[in-house]
Every structure is written in structure tokens, then in C-alpha cells.
Design an enzyme around this catalytic site. Sequence first.
Site, PDB file in Angstrom:
ATOM      1  N   ARG A 290      74.750  10.826  77.860  1.00  0.00           N
ATOM      2  CA  ARG A 290      74.310  10.993  79.253  1.00  0.00           C
ATOM      3  C   ARG A 290      72.783  10.911  79.310  1.00  0.00           C
ATOM      4  NH1 ARG A 290      77.532  15.117  77.481  1.00  0.00           N
ATOM      5  NH2 ARG A 290      79.509  15.539  78.534  1.00  0.00           N
TER       6      ARG A 290
ATOM      7  N   CYS B 188      96.862   0.508  66.236  1.00  0.00           N
ATOM      8  CA  CYS B 188      96.470  -0.022  64.922  1.00  0.00           C
ATOM      9  C   CYS B 188      95.002  -0.403  64.899  1.00  0.00           C
ATOM     10  CB  CYS B 188      97.379  -1.165  64.471  1.00  0.00           C
ATOM     11  SG  CYS B 188      96.846  -2.816  64.937  1.00  0.00           S
TER      12      CYS B 188
ATOM     13  N   THR C 201      76.435   3.555  78.068  1.00  0.00           N
ATOM     14  CA  THR C 201      77.108   4.647  78.770  1.00  0.00           C
ATOM     15  C   THR C 201      78.258   4.175  79.670  1.00  0.00           C
ATOM     16  OG1 THR C 201      74.883   5.566  78.792  1.00  0.00           O
ATOM     17  CG2 THR C 201      76.560   6.791  79.971  1.00  0.00           C
TER      18      THR C 201
ATOM     19  N   HIS D 142      85.057  10.035  90.527  1.00  0.00           N
ATOM     20  CA  HIS D 142      84.899  11.426  90.933  1.00  0.00           C
ATOM     21  C   HIS D 142      84.945  11.580  92.448  1.00  0.00           C
ATOM     22  CE1 HIS D 142      84.262  13.167  87.030  1.00  0.00           C
ATOM     23  NE2 HIS D 142      83.436  12.179  86.710  1.00  0.00           N
TER      24      HIS D 142
ATOM     25  N   SER E   8      84.565   9.100  80.801  1.00  0.00           N
ATOM     26  CA  SER E   8      85.938   9.551  81.061  1.00  0.00           C
ATOM     27  C   SER E   8      86.734   8.592  81.945  1.00  0.00           C
ATOM     28  CB  SER E   8      85.937  10.931  81.718  1.00  0.00           C
ATOM     29  OG  SER E   8      85.326  11.876  80.891  1.00  0.00           O
ATOM     30  N   ALA E   9      86.089   7.562  82.482  1.00  0.00           N
ATOM     31  CA  ALA E   9      86.781   6.571  83.317  1.00  0.00           C
ATOM     32  C   ALA E   9      87.432   7.207  84.532  1.00  0.00           C
ATOM     33  CB  ALA E   9      87.803   5.785  82.486  1.00  0.00           C
TER      34      ALA E   9
ATOM     35  N   GLU F 240      73.287   9.602  85.569  1.00  0.00           N
ATOM     36  CA  GLU F 240      74.375  10.045  84.689  1.00  0.00           C
ATOM     37  C   GLU F 240      75.614  10.229  85.559  1.00  0.00           C
ATOM     38  OE1 GLU F 240      74.715  14.067  83.671  1.00  0.00           O
ATOM     39  OE2 GLU F 240      72.812  14.676  84.516  1.00  0.00           O
ATOM     40  N   SER F 241      76.597  10.973  85.076  1.00  0.00           N
ATOM     41  CA  SER F 241      77.790  11.247  85.878  1.00  0.00           C
ATOM     42  C   SER F 241      77.342  11.869  87.203  1.00  0.00           C
ATOM     43  CB  SER F 241      78.704  12.213  85.129  1.00  0.00           C
ATOM     44  OG  SER F 241      79.816  12.536  85.912  1.00  0.00           O
TER      45      SER F 241
END
Lengths: 413, 121, 486
Positions: free
Chosen positions: C316, C445, C46, C55, C51-52, C345-346
Site C-alpha cells: 500500500r 498446479c 499494487t 468497496h 483483495s479484488a 491506496e485502498s
Amino acid sequence: MTQTDKDVIIIGGGPAGLAAAVKLHELGVRDILILEREHALGGILRQCIHDGFGLTRFSQTLTGPEYAQRFIDAAAEQGIAYMLDTTVLRMSAAHAVTAASRKGLHRFNARAIILAMGCRERTRGALSIPGARPTGIYTAGVAQSYINLQNTMVGKNAVILGSGDIGMIMARRLTLEGARVSAVFELQPYPSGLPRNVEQCLYDYDIPLYLRHTVTNILGDARLQAVEVSEVGEDLRPLPGTQRLYPCDTLILSVGLIPENELALDAGVLLDAHTGGAVVDESYQTTVPGIFAAGNVLHVHDLVDFVSLEAERMAEAVKRYLAGEQAKPAIAVSAGRDVAYALPQHISGARDALLTFRPRRPLRDATLRVLQDGQAILTKRFPRMLPAQMEQALLPAAALKSHNPVEVVIGDA
Amino acid sequence: MLKLYTCILCPNGCEIRAEVGEDGQPAAIAGHRCPRGEAYVRQEICAPLRNIASSVLVEGGELPLCSVRLTSPIPKARIFDMMRLIHAARVPAPVELGQVLIPNALGLGCDVIATRNVGEG
Amino acid sequence: MPQAPERFDALIIGGGVIGCAVARELSRYRLRIGVLEKQPDICCETSARNSAVLHAGYNNEPGSRMAALCVAGNRGFDALAQELDIPYKRTGKLVVGFTEEDREALAAMKQAGTRSGVPGLELVSKAFIREKAPYVGGEFALWSGSTAILNPFRLVFALAENASVNGVQFFFNSEVTGISQAEGLYHVQTAAGAYAARWVINCAGLFSDAIAAMLGLRDYAVYPCRGEYFVLDKRIGHLLPLPVYPVPNYKTGGLGIHLTPTMEGNILVGPSTEYIGARGDYAATRRVMDTLLQEGARIFPHLQKEYFIRNFAGIRPKLTPQGVGGYHDFVMERRGNAIHLIGIESPGLTAAVPIAHEVIRLLQEAEPLREKPAFNPRSKRFCTFADKPAQEQAELIRQNPDYGEIICRCETITKAEVLAAMRGPLGASTITGVKYRCRAMMGRCQGGYCQTRIARLLQQEKGIPCDQLLYGRAGSNLFTGSVREP
């Protein structure tokens, strides 16, 4: 950072760059430098160890490395300068080229630049094939490099998606090396590669080719275990209920080549949405004066012989440019009915232009027509036309009626 | 009996039609754009021939492998015999393009030759 | 005679961002610490698939651990990033709305955020959106000034490398298969050997409930919830300067399909929210892919298939099942000498270091910890080439010619960086490991040019035989052998 002035900088020492360099030298242009990112000249031909090259250019059938060596030897005889292991980082519209090598950062100011960077392969990510993300999925060129250059075997039981020439050649190559190739699947209703490769790479080895099929799911956790394949309808979308599972540890993708034009974009070169290469005139000059393009970076070829010939024609134009010839007001060339693309996208009208094009679909007894002011100014018949096969026709300057746009169309019988 | 062939000798890939008689001999051949096409089909009907390209292990080279081909095509049925021979072969570096690595391979009158240079590593 | 198991003060199970943050923070003290990771590398699940985004904390219930630790993580990130050399950028973020219902939801989010101490929240007009992000849809928005984007891989590797420098040992391919207790010690069996420790810290993410169960804690179940993403070509990266989210429907279990620029200029589109059966099932589905395109285009009309270069999925570890959705608070429980971190999780990436501080607090409840004067809080990433001006690039090559050899053409990653990624105590030994550490093969590529070179370099540098070279996880062997046996 070193600073060097050059008459011509050639980016890429593959078949296009080499042919252009050798031709320029023959024409008396001596202040040339080839910049090659690899450790050797020859480009992609170094890994194309199969035969079938050279019949048009040398009237002899050669393997890729042999074909490349002819140009490498010619360049060596002429004493053409080149830098290996040198990657171009940036290029400007004012002809400044910045490259990196172990020796340092180099800046070149060129009177003319030749783009000969070739192309790259379309990947799974670009296609968005659904499914798991195991290892064992290779583009055909990567698999070819692993097998032919690195002595590493990519798998034992393969399925091939896409009937491009490299995919079919890899089907044969894998079979010869003891792997099982269960099938080749092609989305279109016709093969994307040449008929002779269908024959000698697939049928010779009893490898079935399924047209109108695509991979709709990928199974496997760490290493690929199977692919799910479905038939597609007229709209090329998968038909529900037609799924079949093919157990395999390797999926080879031969689903298209993309001209590698990131540097060209840097310099503001306008690209053609259909070819992915630069918009050029009959001199292979891009929309940025003094920047020229030939070979797979301009449009994807099916045969290296035509790459060399194109690069040689371009070299003649570069020589004229260096001698002071200016690009003339242009006549637009557009691709009309049943034409996938036509090159060049505009012509000066001052000299004969070699039109290069591909049909949108396979056709029999087809007629190429070049239209201007509602009239056919050129007509050429072809017993058979295939999307896999590039075609050419010479449009004499004398045939042009005006400076109005011309349209290239194909009609079948 | 009408048989269809795709000529593999050049990129044109001519579709050639051959009427093959009961004796297995071609009666009429059509569709080829050059004489090589006709010869190809005649050969294909009686004894198909193929060239193959592969690699031979290089010892002490700048590259692990040297690409090779045959100097002339061999019977299709012998391809995998030839591959076994190529598979077992080894060659010390340096190797020169055109160098004969296996003379008269399988006694078929063709040589396995290097198609590139491999310098010492 | 079986060998006595290696003995630790604390064993951390799981080498994701949480395990690595705990390892790093615990390495400040005089403790012998080991990290057990089942994959061949850290940062494999995970932590590498999200989304990197750093928050702000307004999405979480005021008063919850999630909210408090997220706000703390955001606030402390400048200092952390400086210590550990982590690329990040305080871009701010827009949550865009279209309807009256959205407007109310945004006001509620602002209120919740303000209660949790989130700074810089503001309800803004369409004109503000246009100014900040001209190519983005939306009638009005919630502006979050403290939201940032970061390189999540570097965060995890920096924490781990710094932990390693401070004495933490990492054990890979070491899936925990059983834990027993005897003589005041936890005896941990793994696929690669047995270890003993006074403390066990469960940072096992998707499998944290399973590890808890091995230790007798059966109160929690992890519900894996997959989120798929697309990665877009850098060519359109300039069209999205900051993360743009829709108004979330918390019920689904996620924050909605959003668009986020990466530090290097790509755009991520996603993630979907899909409860799934298997915890390791990272598969993408056609249906979800179509949804991403459709919903992404609602807030970013420039989104087109031709810009896709890759897709991926993260999972998640939710504690709320399908149909319930929303967020269960982070579980952080001490049972005996075992500390369980479950359902992280997030915003776990943002909250990782404050979570580690909580672990230390729980540990200190049971025993005093003595600080290690020799603790070195700093970690320096190898010097990157692509982002430097020409003069600096020239100087880098002069100092180390490997900087002049470009391995990854698309991302301009040099041999110096690729080798740096492979070297050191926690150097990469897989293709993915190299990719995550130095970004080679992440371009358009997708390794078409450089994967073959990196495979060769890995074999040379690490002495890995070709049939044992892994792409990423165990079993992901790249080759079946040699074409010609040398």
C-alpha cells in the site's frame, strides 16, 4: 458435439494408460480408446531421458523414452485407438466423459473408465516457503521439461530442495550441462529418493546432500540471488541460529508429487488422504463402480516398471468387470504401525490380493505383518525398508480368516 | 580396509561392503542380493564405469533435441569429455530410436545412440 | 544531432489502475496522450496485488475524497463493467463481530457509511450470517449490500486497451529518471528515451512521492505498507460465497485479515499490514504467514494449510507512517501543469474512474478540453471457454479450433485465450502478462503443466529469443540460454 460409446476409455497415454491398453487388447478387449492431452503418447517418460527403467519389466535397463516406445510400438501393432491433444474436461459417475480437442467437443459413454492421469508436482505455493518472489524457482519436472524437451537452460548455479528422485536426477542433469549444483537439502533425516540416485546423481558429482535442512528464505528481486537454508529439529521446524546463505540463480524443488485426481473427484470417486489417489479394492476399482485407477494417479511410484505391472494387473480386473464380475462385500485394509500407506484399502476376500505399501521411516531387518482377528495371517521379512521404496506382498485369499478388517503393520528387529 | 558401496545397477540399491586389501584388490564382498552387485563393486574398486544420458541438437526436427545415451558405460573420469562431444554434435531430422549418432565415441568402443524418434518439423 | 523528444499533450506516469483509468478517461478528448511505465507491462504492482473487492465506502471518513470517490466508483461500476466487459459480482459483504466493542465499532461504521451515502448497510444477527455464509464465524455483523468482487486484472487491462483503442500510446520499460521544464513543456527522461508534454499526470503509486519531488513538490512521503495473502484451492471455494472481514483496527493501516472469494472461485486470505523499508519488497515472511492462518481461521474455521496454492504480497502506498496508521485522504493536487495523485491506496481500485474524472476537472480548470466524437467507450474481452455450457464450447471450437486446445489444465484455459492474451497492441510479452490476462497458471498446479507451453508460445508468437524471455518484471529472465546452441 460427437457422441461415442466405448467399452473402455483410458484417460492418459503415459506408462499406466499404455500398459493397460496393451494388456486389455491382449485379453481380447478391443473397443478401447486412449485420451491423451499431449501431442504424443508416453507421458512424463518423454522428458525422463536418463536410464534405469525397465530392469523389472523388461530385464534390461532403458531410458524413459525407450521404455515408453516399447509400449507405444506394442499399442501401434495392436492398432489401439488413441486421440492426442485431447483434454478430458469432465467425467461423471455414470461414465460419461467429455473431452476437448481441435476437432471439437467429444462425449464418450464408456462401460469402464481407467484413470491413468499420473501426478503433478508440489509447488512453492503449496509449501509456503517464505521470502521474495524472484524468477529462477522451478519444480524439478518443469526444469526437466525445459532442459530436455525445449532446449532452454534454466540457470547456471543451482540449489535443490528435496531429495526426491527427479530432484537428484536434475542435479546430475544440470551438472552435465555445465551448471553448478551447490547442494541438495532434505527436510527429513533420510533421502526421499532411491539410494542409487544419491550415489550416481549426487556423490558421483561431489554434490553434497544435507539431511534435516530446509530453505527458510528466498532472496532476490527479479531473478533469484540466494537461498537461506536452516537445519531443522526433531519436529522438522527450523532451528534458529542455523541459517546459512547459498548464493544461486536457480532453486529446483523436488518436494513431492500429488496424484492428479480432479477428474476423479468430479465423478465422486473417494480419495485416500494419505496417497492422494483413489480408494480401491484388489481389482483397482475405485468406489465408483466401473472406474479403475493405476499408476501415479493411484499412488506415487518410485519406478515406472511397477506402474506398468500395476496397470497390467488392473487391465485383467477391467476385463473381468466387463465380463460381469461384481465387486464383493469388502474387507477393510488399514495401515498400522510404521506403515505410511497400504493399497488396496479394501479387498473382497474372493481372490489373492497384492498389497503395496511404504514404510513410514527407514527400517532394517523389518517384518511385515498382516493382522486379522488379532493374528498374523501373513508375515514377510525385508532386510531393509525405505520410505523411498515401494514394497509389495501377496496376500492369498486362503490366508483370510474372516470378513473382519485387516491391518498392515511393520516391526523392526 | 572396509569400504561401503551402494550398487547403482538396479533400484534395490544394495548396500555392499567390500574388504579391500593393501594391493587395492577386494578380499571379501558382502551385502549384494545378486551377482551383478559383486561385479559392480569389483569394477568400482578398480575402474568405475558410468553410462550417461543427454541430448543432441536436431536440425529441422519437430523437436529441438533428441535424447541420447551410450551403448555401454565409460570410465567415470571421461564423462565430461563425452559431454563435450555430445554438446558439439548435430544431427539432421529425421532421427530414429537406436540410430548411432556418434560411433565409437572418444575411441572408447561405445556409440552415442538416439533414445527416441524425432520426425521432420 | 539528438532527435527532438516525442511531444504529447499529456504524459501519464504509471501504468497501474489509476494511470490506465486517467488514460482512458482523458482519451475522450482531443489530446495526444502517452503512458510511461517502468515495467515491461501494465498492472505490475499494487493494482495486481490486492483483495479484488469493489468497496462500498463506509471505511473512510465521511466528507473525505476517499469516501466520496469510493461511493461514486461503486455506484458507477455497473455501467463501467458493461462498457468494458469486466467480470464482477455484487456478492455483498459481511464485517463480522464478536465482542461488545466490535458491536459499537460496527454501528459507527454503519453511521459513517450512511453519512457518505453508502446504500444497503444493515446491522445483522448471527442467523443472517449463517444464512448468507454458513461456514463463517461471528456473533453479529455489518452487512454491506453494495460491496462486490471483481477481476482486478481485467479492470486494468480493459481500461488500458480501451485507452489504446482511443489513441493513447503506452511506453514500457520506461522508468522516469528526471523531469525538467523548458519553454512551457515538461521534458521527461526515461530509461528508454525522452518525451515532452504540456501536462504531466503523476500516477506513480508507490513512487508518486518521488515523481512529485522531481517536479518540486516535496510535501508528501509514501510509507510502503506490505500486505501478504494466501490463495486457496478452488476445492473449498464454495464454502465462502462472499467477502468476510473482521472489525478493522484502522490504527494498523489496513482493514484486517479477511477472506474474499475471487471471481473464479478461489479464496484469498489476507492482507497483513506491515510497514516496510523497500518499496519493491514483496517478500513473504514465516511470521506473517502464521498470523494469516491464525487470524483467518478465526472468521473462517475451514481454513487449512493443505488448501494453500500460492501466496503473494501487495504494497500500500500510504501517506500515514507506522504508529499513526489509519487513512490519509487521497492527495490530488495541481501544481502548474502537473497533476499529482499521491497516496492512492485502498479504495483506489474502486475509485479509479472517479479519480480520473477529478483529474479531468483539474485539467479543465486550466484549459478547455474538446471532446473527441470518435471516442469508443467499449472494450470486449476475448471469449472465455471454461465458464460456457457444453454446446457453446462446441461452437467455440468449431469457429476457432484453438479453443479445443487446453493449455492450462487446472483452469481450463485454451490456446485461443492464451494467444488472445499475447496479441493486440497491448498484448502480453511476459509470463505474468499472460497469466494476468487469461488466468492460465493461476490454478492449483501453478503452471506445472502449462508454463512450459506458454513460454514456448511466447517465444514463437512474439519472436523473443529464449535468453530474453521474462517471467514478469525487468531482469526476471526465465532462461540463461539454450542447452544446445542452434
